[in-house]
Design a protein around this motif. Structure first.
Motif, PDB file in Angstrom:
ATOM      1  N   ASN A  22       0.822  -1.216   0.000  1.00  7.60           N
ATOM      2  CA  ASN A  22       0.000   0.000   0.000  1.00  7.60           C
ATOM      3  C   ASN A  22       0.853   1.262   0.000  1.00  7.60           C
ATOM      4  O   ASN A  22       0.434   2.317  -0.456  1.00  7.60           O
ATOM      5  CB  ASN A  22      -0.931   0.018   1.209  1.00  7.60           C
ATOM      6  CG  ASN A  22      -1.985  -1.060   1.116  1.00  7.60           C
ATOM      7  OD1 ASN A  22      -2.335  -1.500   0.019  1.00  7.60           O
ATOM      8  ND2 ASN A  22      -2.464  -1.506   2.259  1.00  7.60           N
ATOM      9  N   CYS A  23       2.055   1.164   0.551  1.00 10.03           N
ATOM     10  CA  CYS A  23       2.944   2.332   0.654  1.00 10.03           C
ATOM     11  C   CYS A  23       3.952   2.396  -0.486  1.00 10.03           C
ATOM     12  O   CYS A  23       4.746   3.329  -0.546  1.00 10.03           O
ATOM     13  CB  CYS A  23       3.716   2.284   1.971  1.00 10.03           C
ATOM     14  SG  CYS A  23       2.689   2.444   3.437  1.00 10.03           S
ATOM     15  N   TYR A  24       3.958   1.383  -1.354  1.00 10.34           N
ATOM     16  CA  TYR A  24       5.019   1.287  -2.341  1.00 10.34           C
ATOM     17  C   TYR A  24       4.469   1.370  -3.757  1.00 10.34           C
ATOM     18  O   TYR A  24       3.780   0.455  -4.220  1.00 10.34           O
ATOM     19  CB  TYR A  24       5.761  -0.039  -2.142  1.00 10.34           C
ATOM     20  CG  TYR A  24       7.060  -0.135  -2.910  1.00 10.34           C
ATOM     21  CD1 TYR A  24       7.872   0.982  -3.087  1.00 10.34           C
ATOM     22  CD2 TYR A  24       7.489  -1.337  -3.455  1.00 10.34           C
ATOM     23  CE1 TYR A  24       9.065   0.891  -3.779  1.00 10.34           C
ATOM     24  CE2 TYR A  24       8.685  -1.441  -4.137  1.00 10.34           C
ATOM     25  CZ  TYR A  24       9.461  -0.319  -4.300  1.00 10.34           C
ATOM     26  OH  TYR A  24      10.645  -0.412  -4.984  1.00 10.34           O
ATOM     27  N   TRP A  45       6.041  -6.373   8.821  1.00  7.43           N
ATOM     28  CA  TRP A  45       6.310  -4.998   9.236  1.00  7.43           C
ATOM     29  C   TRP A  45       6.500  -4.103   8.022  1.00  7.43           C
ATOM     30  O   TRP A  45       7.271  -4.445   7.133  1.00  7.43           O
ATOM     31  CB  TRP A  45       7.598  -4.934  10.070  1.00  7.43           C
ATOM     32  CG  TRP A  45       7.520  -5.650  11.365  1.00  7.43           C
ATOM     33  CD1 TRP A  45       7.889  -6.942  11.614  1.00  7.43           C
ATOM     34  CD2 TRP A  45       7.057  -5.129  12.607  1.00  7.43           C
ATOM     35  NE1 TRP A  45       7.678  -7.238  12.936  1.00  7.43           N
ATOM     36  CE2 TRP A  45       7.176  -6.157  13.566  1.00  7.43           C
ATOM     37  CE3 TRP A  45       6.553  -3.881  13.008  1.00  7.43           C
ATOM     38  CZ2 TRP A  45       6.806  -5.982  14.889  1.00  7.43           C
ATOM     39  CZ3 TRP A  45       6.183  -3.718  14.320  1.00  7.43           C
ATOM     40  CH2 TRP A  45       6.307  -4.752  15.254  1.00  7.43           C
ATOM     41  N   CYS A  46       5.857  -2.954   8.015  1.00  7.86           N
ATOM     42  CA  CYS A  46       6.086  -1.977   6.942  1.00  7.86           C
ATOM     43  C   CYS A  46       6.928  -0.828   7.480  1.00  7.86           C
ATOM     44  O   CYS A  46       6.584  -0.213   8.488  1.00  7.86           O
ATOM     45  CB  CYS A  46       4.773  -1.439   6.397  1.00  7.86           C
ATOM     46  SG  CYS A  46       5.022  -0.063   5.249  1.00  7.86           S
ATOM     47  N   THR A  47       8.021  -0.538   6.789  1.00 10.25           N
ATOM     48  CA  THR A  47       8.905   0.540   7.234  1.00 10.25           C
ATOM     49  C   THR A  47       8.267   1.914   7.066  1.00 10.25           C
ATOM     50  O   THR A  47       8.622   2.853   7.774  1.00 10.25           O
ATOM     51  CB  THR A  47      10.227   0.480   6.446  1.00 10.25           C
ATOM     52  OG1 THR A  47       9.927   0.311   5.059  1.00 10.25           O
ATOM     53  CG2 THR A  47      11.074  -0.688   6.923  1.00 10.25           C
ATOM     54  N   SER A  48       7.314   2.021   6.169  1.00 12.06           N
ATOM     55  CA  SER A  48       6.659   3.313   5.953  1.00 12.06           C
ATOM     56  C   SER A  48       5.472   3.524   6.904  1.00 12.06           C
ATOM     57  O   SER A  48       5.198   4.648   7.321  1.00 12.06           O
ATOM     58  CB  SER A  48       6.188   3.418   4.499  1.00 12.06           C
ATOM     59  OG  SER A  48       5.514   4.629   4.279  1.00 12.06           O
ATOM     60  N   CYS A  49       4.787   2.460   7.264  1.00 13.86           N
ATOM     61  CA  CYS A  49       3.595   2.581   8.127  1.00 13.86           C
ATOM     62  C   CYS A  49       3.934   2.891   9.591  1.00 13.86           C
ATOM     63  O   CYS A  49       3.058   3.304  10.339  1.00 13.86           O
ATOM     64  CB  CYS A  49       2.783   1.285   8.106  1.00 13.86           C
ATOM     65  SG  CYS A  49       1.795   1.031   6.628  1.00 13.86           S
ATOM     66  N   TYR A  50       5.191   2.660  10.003  1.00 12.25           N
ATOM     67  CA  TYR A  50       5.561   2.854  11.415  1.00 12.25           C
ATOM     68  C   TYR A  50       6.700   3.860  11.564  1.00 12.25           C
ATOM     69  O   TYR A  50       7.840   3.488  11.841  1.00 12.25           O
ATOM     70  CB  TYR A  50       5.978   1.514  12.037  1.00 12.25           C
ATOM     71  CG  TYR A  50       4.857   0.517  12.103  1.00 12.25           C
ATOM     72  CD1 TYR A  50       3.891   0.597  13.103  1.00 12.25           C
ATOM     73  CD2 TYR A  50       4.753  -0.499  11.158  1.00 12.25           C
ATOM     74  CE1 TYR A  50       2.853  -0.308  13.164  1.00 12.25           C
ATOM     75  CE2 TYR A  50       3.713  -1.415  11.212  1.00 12.25           C
ATOM     76  CZ  TYR A  50       2.765  -1.311  12.212  1.00 12.25           C
ATOM     77  OH  TYR A  50       1.739  -2.215  12.261  1.00 12.25           O
TER      78      TYR A  50
HETATM   79 ZN    ZN Z   1       2.964   0.522   4.671  1.00  5.16          ZN
END
Ligand code: ZN
Length: 278
Positions: free
Chosen positions: A189-191, A247-252
């Motif tokens: 979702n972030c990529y 784990w998402c590096t962008s979501c946290y």
């Molecule tokens: Zn994300």
């Protein structure tokens, strides 16, 4: 924030926060971890445990951060090995003669995105902020570990599967006995990738909603972690031996640096794996 037993789990000791994969810890013969941004001395965009020398942070702070992180695992940060990461699929085998390469600024010699060693006590290290680090460990005739760095180019080129093949050919590591862990990375979702990159994934056979889908404006959402996992399974790794990424590096933002989220001005997490000497 605890995720499944199969993935990386978060540990806190004082200010320091790091992750480890149960599948690797349970193997009993490796030391490993993935850092978060917590527990270091850097400030501003690099707050606080930035481990990348090349991102614009103070070198002294980065040295101190690396020292803090590796001391936790009883390693001297000056004796780790890392490479210049170039988003390729080249692989290099390291031994004690390479000890300290990449530990300090401008000391990395190898240009490669996959590191391998059969030398006990030699920590292989790599850096990321959205890209995925893939950890490998096997003990057939003798122990061997590897660490790969996979952004979209490395993933497109199948770097994970290539490492599995190499370990099989050169270290008698049967794929079904290799433990693999997929580190925290940017989620689908972030990529977003552009049309040209998406076209390359489509022609490589990843044109399926399980791996990518249109995001509008000519962009595509790409699921790096799922593609890497699928490549590893195709190479013969067993699902039960693999820690998937949750784990998402962008979501946290409180835990991770994210190159995409911060538009390039940010720090780097570090991942390491070594054959334990204890
Ligand atoms: Zn994300």
């Amino acid at each position: 924030m605890q995720r499944t037993e199969k993935g990386f789990k978060l540990y806190k000791e004082g200010e320091l926060v790091y992750l480890q994969a149960s599948v690797l810890a349970a193997s009993g013969f490796v030391d490993h971890a993935f850092s978060t941004r917590r527990g270091g001395c850097s400030s501003g965009a690099f707050a606080s445990l930035n481990t990348g020398f090349h991102v614009g942070d103070s070198r002294e702070n980065v040295r101190q951060n690396r020292r803090i992180f590796f001391e936790k695992f009883n390693y001297d940060y000056r004796f780790i090995v890392s490479s210049n990461q170039v988003h390729g699929t080249n692989l290099k085998v390291f031994d004690q003669s390479n000890c300290g390469e990449g530990a300090l600024p401008l000391t990395a010699r190898a240009e490669c995105d996959a590191l391998v060693t059969a030398e006990p006590g030699l920590p292989l290290a790599a850096y990321s902020a959205d890209c995925q680090l893939i950890y490998f460990a096997s003990w057939q005739k003798k122990p061997v570990v590897a660490l790969a760095h996979a952004g979209w180019r490395g993933t497109l080129s199948g770097i994970g599967g290539k490492v599995v093949c190499y370990l099989k050919e050169h270290f008698s590591a049967h794929p079904e006995s290799i433990f693999v862990a997929l580190g925290p990375a940017v989620c689908r979702n972030c990529y977003k990738i552009d049309h040209q990159a998406a076209a390359q994934f489509q022609s490589a056979g990843w044109d399926n909603s399980a791996y990518m889908d249109p995001a509008g404006k000519g962009e595509w959402n790409l699921d790096l972690s799922t593609i890497n996992a699928e490549q590893l399974l195709q190479a013969g790794v067993r699902e039960k031996n693999m820690a998937r990424n949750y784990w998402c590096t962008s979501c946290y933002p409180e835990l991770f640096y994210s190159y995409r989220r911060e538009k390039g001005i940010t720090g780097r997490m570090i991942g390491f794996i070594s054959i334990s000497t204890t």
